[in-house]
Design an enzyme around this catalytic site. Structure first.
Site, PDB file in Angstrom:
ATOM      1  N   PRO A 196      36.216  30.717  59.217  1.00  0.00           N
ATOM      2  CA  PRO A 196      35.460  31.925  59.098  1.00  0.00           C
ATOM      3  C   PRO A 196      35.446  32.938  59.621  1.00  0.00           C
ATOM      4  O   PRO A 196      35.657  34.256  58.763  1.00  0.00           O
ATOM      5  CB  PRO A 196      34.134  31.247  59.136  1.00  0.00           C
ATOM      6  CG  PRO A 196      33.721  29.632  59.021  1.00  0.00           C
ATOM      7  CD  PRO A 196      35.801  29.044  59.621  1.00  0.00           C
ATOM      8  N   SER A 209      43.846  36.713  58.054  1.00  0.00           N
ATOM      9  CA  SER A 209      45.149  37.142  58.121  1.00  0.00           C
ATOM     10  C   SER A 209      45.007  36.755  59.100  1.00  0.00           C
ATOM     11  O   SER A 209      46.510  36.608  59.521  1.00  0.00           O
ATOM     12  CB  SER A 209      44.706  38.501  57.420  1.00  0.00           C
ATOM     13  OG  SER A 209      44.909  38.519  55.967  1.00  0.00           O
ATOM     14  N   GLN A 226      44.611  43.868  28.206  1.00  0.00           N
ATOM     15  CA  GLN A 226      43.957  45.114  27.081  1.00  0.00           C
ATOM     16  C   GLN A 226      44.826  45.040  26.133  1.00  0.00           C
ATOM     17  O   GLN A 226      43.987  45.945  25.715  1.00  0.00           O
ATOM     18  CB  GLN A 226      44.920  46.363  28.141  1.00  0.00           C
ATOM     19  CG  GLN A 226      44.643  47.499  28.194  1.00  0.00           C
ATOM     20  CD  GLN A 226      43.211  48.006  28.274  1.00  0.00           C
ATOM     21  OE1 GLN A 226      42.690  47.786  29.365  1.00  0.00           O
ATOM     22  NE2 GLN A 226      42.579  49.301  27.223  1.00  0.00           N
ATOM     23  N   GLU A 243      47.369  32.413  50.815  1.00  0.00           N
ATOM     24  CA  GLU A 243      48.780  32.394  51.017  1.00  0.00           C
ATOM     25  C   GLU A 243      49.143  34.062  51.686  1.00  0.00           C
ATOM     26  O   GLU A 243      50.659  33.698  51.911  1.00  0.00           O
ATOM     27  CB  GLU A 243      50.123  31.591  50.050  1.00  0.00           C
ATOM     28  CG  GLU A 243      51.129  30.849  50.023  1.00  0.00           C
ATOM     29  CD  GLU A 243      50.577  29.308  50.523  1.00  0.00           C
ATOM     30  OE1 GLU A 243      49.441  29.219  50.639  1.00  0.00           O
ATOM     31  OE2 GLU A 243      51.549  28.593  51.001  1.00  0.00           O
ATOM     32  N   GLY A 244      48.293  34.328  52.222  1.00  0.00           N
ATOM     33  CA  GLY A 244      49.193  35.555  52.505  1.00  0.00           C
ATOM     34  C   GLY A 244      48.876  36.355  51.990  1.00  0.00           C
ATOM     35  O   GLY A 244      49.496  36.790  50.478  1.00  0.00           O
TER      36      GLY A 244
END
Lengths: 262, 382
Positions: free
Chosen positions: B128, B132, B337, B364-365
């Site tokens: 939590p 990163s 769009q 995953e980063g």
């Protein structure tokens, strides 16, 4: 049981077909090839028959160019045991194809107990090879097959006829069975299957090896051309009540005189 | 020399995986996005066909695919549905630390069952308070006789509600940062002290199962530790070298799908008396989208190829992950769009793809972390 499957490689159904430069065939350089969809039902039925008869083998046979062997490899990856390719870059007619398939089956050294094919190829839609091949081998054939049960070499086949009715045939091995959509659900080639397929035997023969020469040609393709483009549809504005009567008269006139449908 | 051609076998793998994606996954993608349920039949079928757990070596029952092969498979599965692909890909993410750092006994015990039936695994790194800043994780591991005892909470754990196996990153002392981190396998989902949270409600990837996982004095046998205490950070980095290109491959698959939908729609939709594909405004957008997809794919292939050559790919893996994810977001937005009002409706497929794309820039980063990894690699060169 020696089970054979004859397959054809055809342009992907999404491919845009164009005639080649001199109109002698279609332009093949940009085509993505797939196994003829009806032949997938044939491969699946062959594999099901093999599963029900231990010790059986499934040999898949194709006549055509060497460059793209996707269809054969797909059949091997689905579970066929070995493959035979009769090389030919020519656009063969149905008779030559059937004769080449017969030659390849005989050259395999195995007598075919049953041959599965698709009911037709979706590219030229000739619907001739299965019956020609059965005729040449002097064995019975049933086409448009949507049900297939086998018990000790005897097949009970259901065949679709007009109006959705079914004809039921009892056929003893050896026989040729031409498969239709609805017969089964073709399996996917699993990834381990794709890896294993690399090591499965693939015999290659020339047309001459299987006894076919240009003297066997019955049909010469003289010209390929696209169908004429459809003219754009006509729109009629008739929201305004005042013009509706004259618009209806105009439409009826066009249907009668131009489209000639009434 | 450079060769951009896939082998005939790779082409077949791609063909087969795409066929599965189009026939089995795409028709059901909307339904499971809406219900948020796990499509167990489809997932099991994918496993049966060998499309899952590609990292398991052949000695332990796996298929023996190269990293590049698994990129090709992931791209195809993501083309079918990003959410289902996340579920399938999370297995590889969890099994990779075992395949890369486990001993033979562990590989046999943990990996081989995944080749015998469809099983589900969870990779438990994020917490939590630590996303990163992964090295700041606080879940602890303590020795107690012939067991380790785990305490802490994990967050955003994919597959947690269905997992048969959890790969847990934990620390002997949070103050040691990355040097204190270890990696241990929990293969008993009924163990005392394991608590699986409620399913999270997400913007996209809605059929994938995401939950919090809490460990309260969870006892795990010592022989389940991968490597030694303190090896965890290295294992996580090695895993990410594999899994980041894989996530990037899923971005390529999703972007290709959005592009294909947009091209098809542009040919059909008529405005100003011609298909919108005939208008330069649309043509320029489609050309940009196609360039982005292909450039992303080439980065993915190179990042995977480096690993297959036994070379370091950390920098390229981050190039691929950040670039492909960011370009996927752009391509998906442009696809919506091009569809105009219809694109905003969930009746059409690109709305879901745009929601799904966003996560690829985060998990995953994040795209920002990838850039930090890249900059670190650049400035660490003498």
């Amino acid at each position: 049981m020696n089970i054979f499957v004859c397959i054809k490689q055809v342009p992907d159904t999404e491919t845009k077909i164009t005639p080649n430069g001199d109109g002698t065939y279609i332009e093949t350089s940009s085509i993505k090839w797939i196994m003829n969809p009806y032949d997938e039902f044939a491969v699946e039925q062959a594999l099901l028959t093999k599963q029900a008869n231990s010790g059986s083998t499934v040999t898949v046979v194709r006549v055509g160019g060497v460059k793209d062997t996707e269809a054969l490899r797909t059949a091997l990856a689905m579970g066929a045991d070995d493959a035979i390719l009769v090389e030919s870059d020519d656009n063969l007619d149905s008779f030559m194809t059937a004769k080449a398939l017969k030659g390849a089956i005989e050259k395999s050294g195995k007598s075919a107990d049953v041959i599965f094919t698709g009911k037709q190829a979706i590219d030229d839609d000739c619907l001739q090879v299965p019956q020609l091949l059965a005729g040449m081998l002097n064995i019975p054939s049933v086409s448009v097959v949507v049900g297939c049960e086998e018990a000790s070499g005897a097949f009970t086949l259901k065949r679709e006829v007009e109006g959705g009715a079914l004809e039921v045939y009892e056929v003893k091995s050896p026989a040729l069975i031409a498969c239709n959509k609805g017969l089964n659900t073709p399996r996917y080639a699993s990834l381990p299957g794709i890896m294993k397929a690399k090591r499965k035997p693939l015999a290659q023969h020339s047309l001459a090896d299987v006894g076919v020469s240009d003297a066997d040609r019955r049909v010469k393709y003289s010209n390929f051309q696209l169908p004429p483009e459809k003219p754009a549809g006509k729109k009629f504005e008739a929201m305004d009540e005042a013009v509706q009567a004259s618009v209806v008269a105009e439409v009826v006139g066009l249907l009668r005189n131009e489209a000639k449908v009434i | 020399m450079v060769n951009f051609d896939l082998s005939s076998e790779q082409k077949e793998i791609k063909e087969m995986a795409m066929k599965f994606a189009k026939n089995e996954m795409m028709p059901k993608a909307g339904e499971f996005d809406e219900s948020g349920k796990m499509p167990m039949d489809i997932l099991t079928k994918a496993w049966e066909l060998g499309l899952v757990n590609t990292c398991i070596p052949p000695e332990f029952g796996g298929t023996g695919f190269s990293t590049l092969d698994s990129m090709i498979i992931t791209e195809a599965l993501a083309y079918g549905c990003l959410g289902m692909n996340t579920t399938l890909m999370a297995n590889d993410l969890a099994l990779l630390p075992i395949a890369l750092g486990g001993n033979d006994e562990q590989k046999k015990r943990f990996l081989t069952p995944f080749t015998e039936s469809y099983k589900i695994a969870s990779f438990c790194l994020t917490e939590p308070g630590n996303g990163s800043d992964a090295a700041g994780l606080k879940t602890t591991i303590k020795e107690d006789g012939d067991h380790y005892v785990i305490n802490g909470q994990k967050m955003w754990i994919t597959n947690a509600g269905y997992a048969d196996l959890f790969v847990i990153y934990c620390t002997t002392d949070p103050a040691l940062k990355h040097k204190g981190i270890s990696c241990i396998v929990l293969d008993d989902k009924n163990v005392a002290g394991l608590e699986i949270g409620a399913k999270e409600k997400k913007m996209g990837h809605r059929s994938s199962d995401t939950r919090a996982v809490t460990f309260t004095n969870v006892r795990i046998p010592k022989e389940n530790l991968i490597g030694n205490l303190g090896d965890g950070w290295n294992l996580a980095k090695m895993t990410l070298d594999h899994s980041r290109p894989m996530v990037a491959a899923s971005a390529v698959g999703g972007a290709q799908c959005a592009l294909d939908h947009a091209v098809k729609y542009a040919k059909e939709r008529v405005q100003f008396n011609k298909p919108i594909a005939g208008h330069q405004a649309i043509q320029l957008m489609v050309a940009d989208m196609a360039m982005k997809v292909e450039a992303s794919r080439l980065l993915v292939y190179k990042a995977a190829w480096l690993l297959d050559q036994g070379k370091s790919n950390t920098e390229l893996a981050s190039y691929a992950k950040a670039f492909a994810a960011d370009k996927f977001m752009e391509v998906a937005t442009d696809a919506v769009q091009i569809f105009g009002g219809y694109g905003y409706s969930s009746e059409y497929p690109v709305e879901k793809i745009m929601r799904d794309a966003k996560l690829i820039q985060i998990y995953e980063g994040t795209s920002q972390i990838q850039r930090l990894v890249i900059a670190k690699e650049i400035f660490s060169r003498s």
